[in-house]
Write a protein that holds these residues in place. Structure first.
Motif, PDB file in Angstrom:
ATOM      1  N   MET A   1       0.850  -1.179   0.000  1.00  8.74           N
ATOM      2  CA  MET A   1       0.000   0.000   0.000  1.00  8.74           C
ATOM      3  C   MET A   1       0.890   1.233   0.000  1.00  8.74           C
ATOM      4  O   MET A   1       1.846   1.328   0.756  1.00  8.74           O
ATOM      5  N   ALA A   2       0.559   2.183  -0.834  1.00  6.99           N
ATOM      6  CA  ALA A   2       1.372   3.387  -0.982  1.00  6.99           C
ATOM      7  C   ALA A   2       1.173   4.347   0.189  1.00  6.99           C
ATOM      8  O   ALA A   2       0.086   4.447   0.761  1.00  6.99           O
ATOM      9  N   LEU A   3       2.233   5.025   0.519  1.00  8.97           N
ATOM     10  CA  LEU A   3       2.222   6.057   1.549  1.00  8.97           C
ATOM     11  C   LEU A   3       1.115   7.051   1.238  1.00  8.97           C
ATOM     12  O   LEU A   3       0.951   7.479   0.089  1.00  8.97           O
ATOM     13  N   SER A   4       0.350   7.425   2.243  1.00  7.10           N
ATOM     14  CA  SER A   4      -0.730   8.383   2.030  1.00  7.10           C
ATOM     15  C   SER A   4      -0.849   9.314   3.234  1.00  7.10           C
ATOM     16  O   SER A   4      -0.192   9.105   4.259  1.00  7.10           O
ATOM     17  N   ALA A   5      -1.688  10.329   3.092  1.00 10.63           N
ATOM     18  CA  ALA A   5      -1.873  11.303   4.165  1.00 10.63           C
ATOM     19  C   ALA A   5      -2.282  10.585   5.444  1.00 10.63           C
ATOM     20  O   ALA A   5      -3.111   9.678   5.435  1.00 10.63           O
ATOM     21  N   GLY A   6      -1.644  10.977   6.535  1.00  9.49           N
ATOM     22  CA  GLY A   6      -1.904  10.381   7.837  1.00  9.49           C
ATOM     23  C   GLY A   6      -0.910   9.295   8.219  1.00  9.49           C
ATOM     24  O   GLY A   6      -0.849   8.894   9.377  1.00  9.49           O
ATOM     25  N   ASP A   7      -0.135   8.823   7.245  1.00  8.02           N
ATOM     26  CA  ASP A   7       0.856   7.783   7.509  1.00  8.02           C
ATOM     27  C   ASP A   7       2.146   8.373   8.073  1.00  8.02           C
ATOM     28  O   ASP A   7       2.539   9.480   7.697  1.00  8.02           O
TER      29      ASP A   7
ATOM     30  N   ALA B   1      20.199   9.372  -0.905  1.00  8.12           N
ATOM     31  CA  ALA B   1      20.372   8.190  -1.735  1.00  8.12           C
ATOM     32  C   ALA B   1      19.650   7.005  -1.106  1.00  8.12           C
ATOM     33  O   ALA B   1      19.913   6.647   0.040  1.00  8.12           O
ATOM     34  N   ASP B   2      18.765   6.415  -1.872  1.00 11.95           N
ATOM     35  CA  ASP B   2      18.020   5.219  -1.472  1.00 11.95           C
ATOM     36  C   ASP B   2      18.499   4.074  -2.355  1.00 11.95           C
ATOM     37  O   ASP B   2      17.750   3.496  -3.130  1.00 11.95           O
ATOM     38  N   GLY B   3      19.798   3.786  -2.269  1.00 16.75           N
ATOM     39  CA  GLY B   3      20.475   2.896  -3.198  1.00 16.75           C
ATOM     40  C   GLY B   3      19.851   1.540  -3.415  1.00 16.75           C
ATOM     41  O   GLY B   3      19.886   1.013  -4.523  1.00 16.75           O
ATOM     42  N   ASN B   4      19.259   0.959  -2.398  1.00 20.72           N
ATOM     43  CA  ASN B   4      18.636  -0.358  -2.519  1.00 20.72           C
ATOM     44  C   ASN B   4      17.117  -0.276  -2.626  1.00 20.72           C
ATOM     45  O   ASN B   4      16.438  -1.300  -2.533  1.00 20.72           O
ATOM     46  N   ALA B   5      16.596   0.929  -2.779  1.00 23.45           N
ATOM     47  CA  ALA B   5      15.147   1.173  -2.869  1.00 23.45           C
ATOM     48  C   ALA B   5      14.412   0.787  -1.588  1.00 23.45           C
ATOM     49  O   ALA B   5      13.215   0.526  -1.617  1.00 23.45           O
ATOM     50  N   ASP B   6      15.112   0.775  -0.459  1.00 24.68           N
ATOM     51  CA  ASP B   6      14.474   0.406   0.809  1.00 24.68           C
ATOM     52  C   ASP B   6      13.349   1.368   1.182  1.00 24.68           C
ATOM     53  O   ASP B   6      12.278   0.944   1.615  1.00 24.68           O
ATOM     54  N   PHE B   7      13.588   2.678   1.021  1.00 26.78           N
ATOM     55  CA  PHE B   7      12.556   3.656   1.351  1.00 26.78           C
ATOM     56  C   PHE B   7      11.406   3.538   0.360  1.00 26.78           C
ATOM     57  O   PHE B   7      10.235   3.520   0.755  1.00 26.78           O
ATOM     58  N   ALA B   8      11.734   3.476  -0.932  1.00 28.01           N
ATOM     59  CA  ALA B   8      10.689   3.375  -1.963  1.00 28.01           C
ATOM     60  C   ALA B   8       9.792   2.168  -1.709  1.00 28.01           C
ATOM     61  O   ALA B   8       8.557   2.266  -1.778  1.00 28.01           O
ATOM     62  N   LYS B   9      10.395   1.034  -1.391  1.00 25.48           N
ATOM     63  CA  LYS B   9       9.619  -0.186  -1.137  1.00 25.48           C
ATOM     64  C   LYS B   9       8.799  -0.057   0.143  1.00 25.48           C
ATOM     65  O   LYS B   9       7.626  -0.435   0.172  1.00 25.48           O
ATOM     66  N   ALA B  10       9.416   0.458   1.216  1.00 25.20           N
ATOM     67  CA  ALA B  10       8.706   0.595   2.495  1.00 25.20           C
ATOM     68  C   ALA B  10       7.544   1.572   2.376  1.00 25.20           C
ATOM     69  O   ALA B  10       6.530   1.420   3.056  1.00 25.20           O
ATOM     70  N   ALA B  11       7.693   2.557   1.479  1.00 24.28           N
ATOM     71  CA  ALA B  11       6.627   3.542   1.270  1.00 24.28           C
ATOM     72  C   ALA B  11       5.601   3.072   0.246  1.00 24.28           C
ATOM     73  O   ALA B  11       4.586   3.734   0.030  1.00 24.28           O
ATOM     74  N   GLY B  12       5.851   1.922  -0.387  1.00 24.13           N
ATOM     75  CA  GLY B  12       4.944   1.435  -1.422  1.00 24.13           C
ATOM     76  C   GLY B  12       4.982   2.303  -2.669  1.00 24.13           C
ATOM     77  O   GLY B  12       4.015   2.390  -3.413  1.00 24.13           O
ATOM     78  N   LEU B  13       6.130   2.960  -2.902  1.00 23.90           N
ATOM     79  CA  LEU B  13       6.269   3.887  -4.021  1.00 23.90           C
ATOM     80  C   LEU B  13       7.352   3.450  -5.001  1.00 23.90           C
ATOM     81  O   LEU B  13       7.924   4.269  -5.710  1.00 23.90           O
TER      82      LEU B  13
END
Length: 161
Positions: free
Chosen positions: A1-7, A100-112
């Motif tokens: 689920m993608a990051l959304s308002a309130g998260d 830098a989010d080299g391994n896409a950890d933030f992108a994946k955790a945020a669902g983005l």
């Protein structure tokens, strides 16, 4: 689920460049205090990112600060060396924190995350912009088309502040 308002923003290790070289930082530390504008891009030095997205935030940094923004940060699935070189090439100085989010950890955790494998890019970040207050997302705009810079552009963010 993608990051959304309130998260609450995900807490992962990112990298940034300092005088001592690449340095790990926790997303909760660099994005979790005060009012933060975070914009994510599919890749440093790519045309839409370099020509349209990042420059707007550099040019309008004072306007963002005037609206109460404490930190403007750019995040991409690139390494700290590339993010630093991109920041230098686009003269971000101290106006935009390059993460830098080299391994896409933030992108994946945020669902983005974005599957760019069809273009030889692997996993990347979707293009988005979020307004974060004390670690909680209050607004987020995610582009439907990765090359568009509309809901994630600085003008859209300024309207929402």
């Amino acid at each position: 689920m993608a990051l959304s308002a309130g998260d609450t923003i995900p807490d992962v290790t990112l990298m940034t460049m300092t005088a001592d070289g690449p340095t790990p930082v926790q997303s909760s530390s660099v994005l979790g205090s005060g009012t933060v504008v975070l914009f994510g891009v599919p890749g440093a030095f790519t045309p839409a990112c370099s020509d349209n997205h990042l420059p707007g935030y550099v040019l309008r940094a004072d306007d963002l600060k005037a609206k109460g923004v404490d930190t403007v940060a750019c995040i991409a699935v690139n390494d700290a060396f590339v993010m630093n070189a991109w920041g230098e090439a686009r003269e971000t100085g101290d106006t935009v924190l390059m993460l830098a989010d080299g391994n896409a950890d933030f992108a994946k955790a945020a669902g983005l995350e974005l599957d760019g494998s069809g273009f030889g890019l692997g996993t990347r970040s979707q293009r988005y912009a979020a307004i974060i207050k004390d670690g909680v997302v209050t607004e987020i705009g995610v582009e439907d088309v990765p090359t568009n810079v509309t809901v994630s552009g600085v003008e859209s963010v300024l309207e929402k502040l």
